[in-house]
Design a protein around this motif. Sequence first.
Motif, PDB file in Angstrom:
ATOM      1  N   SER A  11      39.531 -12.179   1.251  1.00  0.00           N
ATOM      2  CA  SER A  11      38.496 -11.818   2.214  1.00  0.00           C
ATOM      3  C   SER A  11      37.094 -11.884   1.644  1.00  0.00           C
ATOM      4  CB  SER A  11      38.765 -10.419   2.778  1.00  0.00           C
ATOM      5  OG  SER A  11      38.718  -9.452   1.742  1.00  0.00           O
ATOM      6  N   ASP A  12      36.938 -11.530   0.387  1.00  0.00           N
ATOM      7  CA  ASP A  12      35.602 -11.538  -0.213  1.00  0.00           C
ATOM      8  C   ASP A  12      35.728 -11.705  -1.724  1.00  0.00           C
ATOM      9  OD1 ASP A  12      36.285  -8.965  -1.247  1.00  0.00           O
ATOM     10  OD2 ASP A  12      35.382  -7.982   0.488  1.00  0.00           O
ATOM     11  N   ALA A  13      34.591 -11.751  -2.419  1.00  0.00           N
ATOM     12  CA  ALA A  13      34.583 -12.027  -3.855  1.00  0.00           C
ATOM     13  C   ALA A  13      35.281 -10.932  -4.651  1.00  0.00           C
ATOM     14  CB  ALA A  13      33.145 -12.198  -4.334  1.00  0.00           C
ATOM     15  N   GLU A  14      35.099  -9.688  -4.247  1.00  0.00           N
ATOM     16  CA  GLU A  14      35.715  -8.592  -4.987  1.00  0.00           C
ATOM     17  C   GLU A  14      37.231  -8.630  -4.881  1.00  0.00           C
ATOM     18  OE1 GLU A  14      35.956  -5.320  -7.493  1.00  0.00           O
ATOM     19  OE2 GLU A  14      34.310  -6.706  -7.073  1.00  0.00           O
ATOM     20  N   GLU A  15      37.731  -8.878  -3.671  1.00  0.00           N
ATOM     21  CA  GLU A  15      39.182  -9.000  -3.510  1.00  0.00           C
ATOM     22  C   GLU A  15      39.714 -10.202  -4.287  1.00  0.00           C
ATOM     23  OE1 GLU A  15      41.776 -10.550   0.059  1.00  0.00           O
ATOM     24  OE2 GLU A  15      41.192  -8.459   0.439  1.00  0.00           O
ATOM     25  N   LEU A  16      38.974 -11.299  -4.265  1.00  0.00           N
ATOM     26  CA  LEU A  16      39.365 -12.490  -5.019  1.00  0.00           C
ATOM     27  C   LEU A  16      39.490 -12.169  -6.505  1.00  0.00           C
ATOM     28  CD1 LEU A  16      39.739 -15.561  -5.518  1.00  0.00           C
ATOM     29  CD2 LEU A  16      37.236 -15.757  -5.458  1.00  0.00           C
ATOM     30  N   ALA A  17      38.489 -11.492  -7.060  1.00  0.00           N
ATOM     31  CA  ALA A  17      38.495 -11.189  -8.491  1.00  0.00           C
ATOM     32  C   ALA A  17      39.630 -10.230  -8.847  1.00  0.00           C
ATOM     33  CB  ALA A  17      37.150 -10.607  -8.908  1.00  0.00           C
ATOM     34  N   THR A  18      39.821  -9.202  -8.017  1.00  0.00           N
ATOM     35  CA  THR A  18      40.878  -8.225  -8.286  1.00  0.00           C
ATOM     36  C   THR A  18      42.255  -8.875  -8.232  1.00  0.00           C
ATOM     37  OG1 THR A  18      39.519  -6.476  -7.303  1.00  0.00           O
ATOM     38  CG2 THR A  18      41.860  -6.021  -7.557  1.00  0.00           C
ATOM     39  N   ALA A  19      42.487  -9.679  -7.209  1.00  0.00           N
ATOM     40  CA  ALA A  19      43.781 -10.325  -7.048  1.00  0.00           C
ATOM     41  C   ALA A  19      44.037 -11.361  -8.143  1.00  0.00           C
ATOM     42  CB  ALA A  19      43.871 -10.984  -5.675  1.00  0.00           C
ATOM     43  N   VAL A  51      36.555 -11.479 -12.911  1.00  0.00           N
ATOM     44  CA  VAL A  51      38.009 -11.497 -13.110  1.00  0.00           C
ATOM     45  C   VAL A  51      38.357 -10.900 -14.473  1.00  0.00           C
ATOM     46  CG1 VAL A  51      40.027 -12.984 -13.450  1.00  0.00           C
ATOM     47  CG2 VAL A  51      38.438 -13.447 -11.571  1.00  0.00           C
ATOM     48  N   TYR A  52      37.655 -11.327 -15.516  1.00  0.00           N
ATOM     49  CA  TYR A  52      37.956 -10.839 -16.856  1.00  0.00           C
ATOM     50  C   TYR A  52      37.767  -9.328 -16.953  1.00  0.00           C
ATOM     51  CZ  TYR A  52      37.382 -15.838 -17.917  1.00  0.00           C
ATOM     52  OH  TYR A  52      37.477 -17.205 -17.926  1.00  0.00           O
ATOM     53  N   LEU A  56      40.584  -6.372 -17.944  1.00  0.00           N
ATOM     54  CA  LEU A  56      40.388  -5.321 -18.944  1.00  0.00           C
ATOM     55  C   LEU A  56      40.600  -3.933 -18.342  1.00  0.00           C
ATOM     56  CD1 LEU A  56      39.479  -4.621 -21.847  1.00  0.00           C
ATOM     57  CD2 LEU A  56      37.134  -4.563 -20.975  1.00  0.00           C
ATOM     58  N   GLU A  57      40.172  -3.736 -17.107  1.00  0.00           N
ATOM     59  CA  GLU A  57      40.233  -2.421 -16.467  1.00  0.00           C
ATOM     60  C   GLU A  57      41.584  -2.130 -15.820  1.00  0.00           C
ATOM     61  OE1 GLU A  57      37.017  -2.758 -13.741  1.00  0.00           O
ATOM     62  OE2 GLU A  57      35.473  -2.681 -15.312  1.00  0.00           O
ATOM     63  N   SER A  58      42.446  -3.133 -15.709  1.00  0.00           N
ATOM     64  CA  SER A  58      43.713  -2.952 -15.014  1.00  0.00           C
ATOM     65  C   SER A  58      44.671  -2.048 -15.799  1.00  0.00           C
ATOM     66  CB  SER A  58      44.398  -4.304 -14.780  1.00  0.00           C
ATOM     67  OG  SER A  58      45.704  -4.106 -14.266  1.00  0.00           O
ATOM     68  N   PHE A  60      47.687  -2.263 -15.634  1.00  0.00           N
ATOM     69  CA  PHE A  60      48.873  -3.073 -15.896  1.00  0.00           C
ATOM     70  C   PHE A  60      48.673  -4.075 -17.035  1.00  0.00           C
ATOM     71  CE2 PHE A  60      48.872  -2.017 -11.319  1.00  0.00           C
ATOM     72  CZ  PHE A  60      49.986  -1.180 -11.313  1.00  0.00           C
ATOM     73  N   ARG A  61      47.499  -4.073 -17.652  1.00  0.00           N
ATOM     74  CA  ARG A  61      47.247  -5.070 -18.696  1.00  0.00           C
ATOM     75  C   ARG A  61      48.151  -4.869 -19.905  1.00  0.00           C
ATOM     76  NH1 ARG A  61      43.610  -3.521 -22.916  1.00  0.00           N
ATOM     77  NH2 ARG A  61      42.549  -1.534 -22.542  1.00  0.00           N
ATOM     78  N   THR A  62      48.729  -3.661 -20.048  1.00  0.00           N
ATOM     79  CA  THR A  62      49.634  -3.405 -21.170  1.00  0.00           C
ATOM     80  C   THR A  62      50.963  -4.127 -21.008  1.00  0.00           C
ATOM     81  OG1 THR A  62      50.362  -1.368 -20.080  1.00  0.00           O
ATOM     82  CG2 THR A  62      48.597  -1.180 -21.716  1.00  0.00           C
ATOM     83  N   ALA A  63      51.194  -4.739 -19.841  1.00  0.00           N
ATOM     84  CA  ALA A  63      52.404  -5.555 -19.659  1.00  0.00           C
ATOM     85  C   ALA A  63      52.357  -6.821 -20.505  1.00  0.00           C
ATOM     86  CB  ALA A  63      52.572  -5.923 -18.189  1.00  0.00           C
ATOM     87  N   VAL A  64      51.165  -7.160 -20.981  1.00  0.00           N
ATOM     88  CA  VAL A  64      50.973  -8.359 -21.811  1.00  0.00           C
ATOM     89  C   VAL A  64      50.747  -7.955 -23.257  1.00  0.00           C
ATOM     90  CG1 VAL A  64      49.422 -10.313 -22.267  1.00  0.00           C
ATOM     91  CG2 VAL A  64      50.034  -9.718 -19.913  1.00  0.00           C
ATOM     92  N   ASN A  65      51.396  -8.651 -24.168  1.00  0.00           N
ATOM     93  CA  ASN A  65      51.071  -8.531 -25.589  1.00  0.00           C
ATOM     94  C   ASN A  65      49.938  -9.517 -25.865  1.00  0.00           C
ATOM     95  OD1 ASN A  65      50.848  -8.735 -28.379  1.00  0.00           O
ATOM     96  ND2 ASN A  65      53.051  -8.530 -28.734  1.00  0.00           N
ATOM     97  N   TRP A  66      48.719  -9.029 -25.837  1.00  0.00           N
ATOM     98  CA  TRP A  66      47.554  -9.913 -25.917  1.00  0.00           C
ATOM     99  C   TRP A  66      47.427 -10.585 -27.275  1.00  0.00           C
ATOM    100  CZ3 TRP A  66      45.653 -11.256 -21.455  1.00  0.00           C
ATOM    101  CH2 TRP A  66      45.821 -10.401 -20.373  1.00  0.00           C
TER     102      TRP A  66
END
Length: 248
Positions: A11-19, A51-52, A56-58, A60-66
């Motif tokens: 719908s908009d830029a913020e939703e795009l970035a979050t998704a 997006v980046y 960082l703020e998600s 769920f980012r701990t689901a990834v071994n960065w």
Amino acid sequence: MSSDRSVVVHSDAEELATATAARLINTVADAQADHRPVHIALTGGRIAATVYRHVLESPFRTAVNWNQVHFWWGDERFLPSGNADRNETQAREAFLDALEIDPEHVHPMPAADAVDTVEEAAAVYAEELNVAGHESRVMPHFDLILLGIGEDAHVASLFPGHKVLDEKEKSVVGVRTAPKPPSERTTLTFPVLNSATEVWVIASGGGKAEAVSSALEADDVPAAQVNGRTTRWLVDRDAAGDLHRFDF
């Protein structure tokens, strides 16, 4: 190689970035369930930086071994290290530095204070890309490549009318006459972009609407040549405003 293409309109830029941030985390986590390390090529631009930050703020980012991810860039401005206009600088400030990734897993394109010419930068990066290669592959292989799109429908630093659009042998080339400043840049080529498992083209705003429609509904602009194994166009409603052939 068979390919799949989809267009996802938010719908908009913020939703795009979050998704897109959530999609990136899920994609990397799924890839790590199959193999490690995972190789990603980053892009620049305002929507990419957003997006980046969401990655960082998600929670769920701990689901990834960065530390099992190698970060590369699809293109770069030939400027000194740390310059605010470098895509590397933007990504480091937005999330890479905070993730505390092994420095050896972050692969910036050579800066203007490290090598003398864009041709040398391209040669150095092509050699380093062997890390992302495989004995059975002609070109380096990425699990995911992120791309923006310019108002002229360029991707990476592959601009309309430039001879680098036809490059078939080299994985990285130097560009000396880019129509946008700075004119000197380094870029991956289409054979590398199109060998990736997934390629995402991210676009936001009405200023990108004509470029998005020309890329998806014509074949005479650089972005129309993006054709990874899976190619996803992730756009907001404004950027999708001129599309006609896709149901949203």
